[in-house]
Design an enzyme around this catalytic site. Structure first.
Site, mmCIF file in Angstrom:
data_model
loop_
_atom_site.group_PDB
_atom_site.id
_atom_site.type_symbol
_atom_site.label_atom_id
_atom_site.label_comp_id
_atom_site.label_asym_id
_atom_site.label_seq_id
_atom_site.Cartn_x
_atom_site.Cartn_y
_atom_site.Cartn_z
ATOM 1 C CG HIS A 182 -2.130 -0.857 1.040
ATOM 2 N ND1 HIS A 182 -2.749 -1.528 2.064
ATOM 3 C CD2 HIS A 182 -2.839 -1.144 -0.066
ATOM 4 C CE1 HIS A 182 -3.804 -2.169 1.577
ATOM 5 N NE2 HIS A 182 -3.873 -1.957 0.292
ATOM 6 C CD GLU A 423 -12.605 -6.045 -18.510
ATOM 7 O OE1 GLU A 423 -11.573 -5.631 -17.967
ATOM 8 O OE2 GLU A 423 -13.738 -5.770 -18.085
ATOM 9 C CG ASN A 444 -5.140 -3.336 -16.256
ATOM 10 O OD1 ASN A 444 -4.149 -3.007 -16.895
ATOM 11 N ND2 ASN A 444 -5.850 -2.481 -15.553
ATOM 12 N NE ARG A 455 -5.912 -6.449 -12.537
ATOM 13 C CZ ARG A 455 -6.899 -5.670 -12.985
ATOM 14 N NH1 ARG A 455 -7.890 -6.202 -13.688
ATOM 15 N NH2 ARG A 455 -6.920 -4.396 -12.743
ATOM 16 C CB CYS A 492 -9.413 2.274 -20.533
ATOM 17 S SG CYS A 492 -10.420 0.816 -20.219
HETATM 18 C C1 PEP Z 1 -8.614 -3.583 -17.350
HETATM 19 O O1 PEP Z 1 -8.901 -4.739 -17.037
HETATM 20 O O2 PEP Z 1 -7.668 -3.282 -18.101
HETATM 21 C C2 PEP Z 1 -9.394 -2.462 -16.807
HETATM 22 C C3 PEP Z 1 -9.231 -1.224 -17.232
HETATM 23 O O3 PEP Z 1 -10.267 -2.737 -15.804
HETATM 24 P P1 PEP Z 1 -9.840 -2.965 -14.277
HETATM 25 O O4 PEP Z 1 -8.378 -2.688 -14.161
HETATM 26 O O5 PEP Z 1 -10.690 -2.029 -13.486
HETATM 27 O O6 PEP Z 1 -10.198 -4.398 -14.075
HETATM 28 MG MG MG Z 2 -10.789 -5.167 -16.042
#
Ligand code: PEP
Ligand code: MG
Length: 532
Positions: A182, A423, A444, A455, A492
């Site tokens: 954190h 995704e 991600n 991740r 994104c």
């Molecule tokens: C992603 O998975 O890349 C994304 C933008 O969503 P989150 O990181 O909120 O899962």
């Molecule tokens: Mg996501």
């Protein structure tokens, strides 16, 4: 005195120079009553006092910082945590010893965990242990860090970090620690350089006076020679000058070296992220993560609360498009009272749109709030974790029903275009089959599902690479599907802000990237260097 060079792991970038403050835990000794009833009462009072201290800190913070402190408050409020200590007190153990041994066992469990996320929470637990002990033993609160100092310690708690003023410079050096902790997240957000894993910092009674910290390389030099210091100060001046040039370009449109216009949008987790920001730095908002609303209200923010927040964001954007994502709970984002407990693999479970469709009463309320907010700007609504076209169509049907109901009651509303996050590899491979108004690639999750590398597990971080040809191929296919259907495709996920990937991402045909506000200037400067 000779200078000392140490190498650890980079946890937050940047260069810093300053006086060294060594933090060490001082726990006072205590007179023990011996009477279990008295000891039980003392421990209860100390836990309550520590909880109140942390709750007061939560009040003073926002966003991630408040969430992190709230995590500690929730742990202290969980009666199961102290249960073992109260049992030991009944058997005659003193309150401080009982509390310490229960917490030490818990800390050892977190430290030995395979999952990096758990190991990274050790500092939070140590802080909980020491705060309760300080109340039990009547010791003073930990000394505050003076702004501008280089803090050297075994590890450091989020609350200690947050008590310091990092706008005055300074850095953090940890013997242990983790780049996923954190504190590391907070240090990156506040621009404080940080190096972890430096190994034992033993000064034999004579701590160093000055340190030069390189948070990019993960190195530190204690008590530098005059020439070393002079060279380091030159590097700081050069870095400051380069940053000033980059920042100056923040409000300019993003253009590649060969003149292609790239749309740069913002990712935000809460409206507070926009405080003090000039909308001119972006072409709109590409992702509003709405989970914060549900976390803060323990499952169900009412329609008015949601409407007010969405409207505020649209008004800030001042006519620029705003993409708000419907609730993406589950996976690494549990929401108490909403997400399923005990799933063997939450990343493959009831999350995102799956959960929304399973809890239509929650989803409908959010869609109503969004349709009402849509009259206040250019709103686009985005669905997370979509795998098959029927999920989009079921969501569309619910949106239509809610719009019809609002209109029947004479409530002002509008129909926002409905797009999907790409995704899940299935959605990327068949993107053209979705009648989506736009696609936004969540790199991600797309990366973790394509590479079968979570991740949040440090041990497979090398595999969790958006630059892998397989992931880039899925991105390129999505871009192509968008082009064929004449709809916008953006990206994104965190990869949009990773400037090592900018060239590869633009080579897939992407022309829209969405990043957090702190990443805008650097991304635009990198885009300007890209040519075909
Ligand atoms: C992603 O998975 O890349 C994304 C933008 O969503 P989150 O990181 O909120 O899962
Ligand atoms: Mg996501």
């Amino acid at each position: 005195m000779t200078e000392i060079h140490l190498t650890g792991r980079a946890a937050s970038p940047g260069l810093a120079i300053g006086p060294v403050t060594v933090l060490s835990a001082v726990i006072a000794s205590r007179r023990v009553a011996g009477d279990p009833a008295h000891e039980t009462a003392a421990l209860k009072a100390a836990i309550e006092a520590a909880t109140a201290d942390l709750a007061a800190l939560v009040e003073a913070e926002q966003g991630d910082a408040a969430d992190i402190l709230q995590f500690q408050v929730a742990m202290l409020e969980d009666e199961a945590l102290a249960e073992g200590a109260f049992d030991a007190i009944e058997e005659g153990t003193a309150a401080d010893q009982a509390w310490c041994s229960v917490l030490d066992a818990e800390i050892a469990g977190y430290r030995a965990a395979e999952d990096e996320v758990f190991r990274a929470r050790v500092a939070d637990l140590v802080d909980i242990r020491d705060r309760v002990l300080a109340h039990l033993n009547g010791a003073d609160k930990p000394a505050a860090i003076t702004g501008g100092s280089i803090v050297a310690s075994e590890d450091i708690s989020p609350s200690t970090f947050l008590a310091a003023d990092w706008t005055r410079g300074g850095a953090i050096l940890l013997a242990a620690g983790s780049s996923s902790s954190h504190v590391a997240m907070l240090a990156r957000a506040r621009g404080a350089p940080m190096v972890v894993g430096l190994g034992p910092l033993s000064w034999e009674g004579r701590p160093p006076a000055l340190a030069l910290v390189d948070g990019d390389a993960g190195t530190v030099i204690f008590d530098p020679e005059p020439e070393t210091r002079r060279q380091f100060e030159q590097r700081i001046s050069a870095a400051n000058a380069a940053r000033a040039i980059i920042d100056a370009g923040r409000a300019e449109p993003a253009l590649t070296a060969d003149g292609r216009r790239i749309t740069v949008l913002l990712n935000i987790a809460a409206p507070d992220d926009l405080k003090g920001l000039d909308p001119a730095i972006c072409d709109g908002i590409g992702l509003v993560r709405t989970e914060f609303l549900f976390e803060a209200s323990h499952g169900l923010p009412d329609e008015e609360t949601q409407y007010a927040v969405y409207r505020r964001i649209l008004e800030w954007a001042d006519g620029r498009p705003v993409t708000i994502r419907t609730l993406d709970a589950g996976g690494d984002k549990p929401v108490a009272g909403l997400t399923a407990d005990g799933e063997s693999n939450p990343f493959l479970g009831l999350r995102g749109i799956r959960l929304a469709l399973a809890r239509p009463e929650v989803f409908r309320m959010q869609l109503r709030a969004l349709a009402r907010a849509a009259v206040h700007g250019v709103l686009k609504v985005m669905l997370p974790m979509v795998a098959v076209p029927s999920e989009l169509e079921r969501a569309r049907a619910l949106l239509e029903e809610e719009i019809a109901a609002l209109k029947a009651k004479g409530i002002l509303c509008a129909r926002p275009p409905l797009g999907i996050m790409v995704e899940v590899p299935a959605a990327a491979l068949c993107a053209g089959d979705f009648k989506a108004a736009f696609y936004s690639i969540g790199s991600n999750d797309l990366t973790q599902y394509t590479m079968a590398a979570a991740r949040d597990i440090g041990a497979v971080a090398d595999l969790n690479d958006t630059g892998n040809p397989a992931v880039l191929e899925l991105i390129a296919r999505t871009v192509e599907a968008g082009r064929a259907r004449g709809v916008e495709v953006s990206l994104c996920g965190d990869a949009a802000a990773d400037t090592r990937l900018t060239r590869a991402l633009l080579a897939t045909g992407l022309t829209t990237l969405s990043v957090s506000p702190v990443a805008v200037a650097r991304l635009k400067a990198t885009i300007a260097t890209v040519s075909p």
